[in-house]
Design an enzyme around this catalytic site. Structure first.
Site, PDB file in Angstrom:
ATOM      1  NE  ARG A 115      -4.479   1.506   1.880  1.00 59.63           N
ATOM      2  CZ  ARG A 115      -4.285   2.253   0.808  1.00 59.63           C
ATOM      3  NH1 ARG A 115      -5.172   2.196  -0.181  1.00 59.63           N
ATOM      4  NH2 ARG A 115      -3.250   3.051   0.714  1.00 59.63           N
ATOM      5  CG  ASP A 168      -5.367   6.110   2.259  1.00 59.99           C
ATOM      6  OD1 ASP A 168      -5.386   5.831   3.473  1.00 59.99           O
ATOM      7  OD2 ASP A 168      -4.540   6.883   1.750  1.00 59.99           O
ATOM      8  CB  CYS A 193      -0.956  -0.019   1.194  1.00 58.59           C
ATOM      9  SG  CYS A 193      -0.141  -0.004   2.810  1.00 58.59           S
TER      10      CYS A 193
HETATM   11  P1  4NP Z   1      -1.749   2.780   4.127  1.00 59.32           P
HETATM   12  O1  4NP Z   1      -2.419   4.113   4.732  1.00 59.32           O
HETATM   13  O2  4NP Z   1      -1.202   3.144   2.778  1.00 59.32           O
HETATM   14  O3  4NP Z   1      -2.882   1.818   4.075  1.00 59.32           O
HETATM   15  O4  4NP Z   1      -0.651   2.385   5.114  1.00 59.32           O
HETATM   16  C1  4NP Z   1      -1.792   5.342   4.749  1.00 59.32           C
HETATM   17  C2  4NP Z   1      -0.839   5.602   5.715  1.00 59.32           C
HETATM   18  C3  4NP Z   1      -0.239   6.843   5.743  1.00 59.32           C
HETATM   19  C4  4NP Z   1      -0.585   7.811   4.823  1.00 59.32           C
HETATM   20  C5  4NP Z   1      -1.536   7.535   3.858  1.00 59.32           C
HETATM   21  C6  4NP Z   1      -2.139   6.299   3.827  1.00 59.32           C
HETATM   22  N1  4NP Z   1       0.021   9.094   4.880  1.00 59.32           N
HETATM   23  O5  4NP Z   1      -0.347   9.965   4.070  1.00 59.32           O
HETATM   24  O6  4NP Z   1       0.883   9.338   5.737  1.00 59.32           O
END
Ligand code: 4NP
Length: 157
Positions: free
Chosen positions: A15, A126, A9
């Protein structure tokens, strides 16, 4: 040789660690731990070394899943190391393929939602900037996709 799966991800704190730990849970339940190995990574460097997001861990624990691991960034060497690379959304998918300079690993990269059997979603949304319901939804969607993926792998032997 065990099959090696990499879940990817953006941040590797919501995720993809959920997908990795859910898949490991299902693999252990079916006694397939010596046949399938899972890892996860993020396309970004934002959270390298961080534990899974607390809100994501809370949603997972409601389904009996404990989230373990520390975030790392996806690296082009992962194309060789893994048999299947599962992108959570289309942006992740594109960002991964951008690193496949010669296009030789394209077939290893799939969208996670391709394996869902009960949800029509094309992407795992997300949840980072939303509320608790978004995190709960991610867990339910990933349970569906992981079950579908495991069945597909068992069919293929
Ligand atoms: P992930 O979620 O991609 O599912 O781990 C996110 C974690 C951090 C961020 C965006 C999505 N961020 O912008 O920091």
């Amino acid at each position: 040789m065990p099959q090696k799966l990499l879940f990817v991800c953006l941040g590797n704190i919501c995720r993809s660690p959920s997908a990795e730990n859910i898949m490991n849970h299902l693999i252990q339940r079916e006694g397939l731990s010596d046949q399938i190995i899972c890892d996860s990574a993020g396309t970004s460097s934002y959270h390298i070394g961080s534990s899974p997001d607390r809100r994501m861990a809370a949603a997972a624990s409601k389904r009996g899943i404990t989230l373990e691991g520390q975030a790392r960034q996806f690296h082009p060497e992962d194309f060789e190391k893994f048999d299947l690379i599962l992108a959570m959304d289309k942006e992740n998918y594109r960002d991964i393929l951008t690193l496949d300079l010669k296009g030789q690993y394209r077939d290893k990269v799939k969208l996670m939602c391709n394996f869902c059997r009960h949800h029509a979603d094309q992407e795992v949304p997300d949840p980072y900037y939303g509320g608790a319901e978004g995190f709960n939804y991610v867990i339910d969607l990933l349970l569906d996709a992981c079950e579908g993926l495991l069945e597909r792998m068992k069919d293929k032997g």
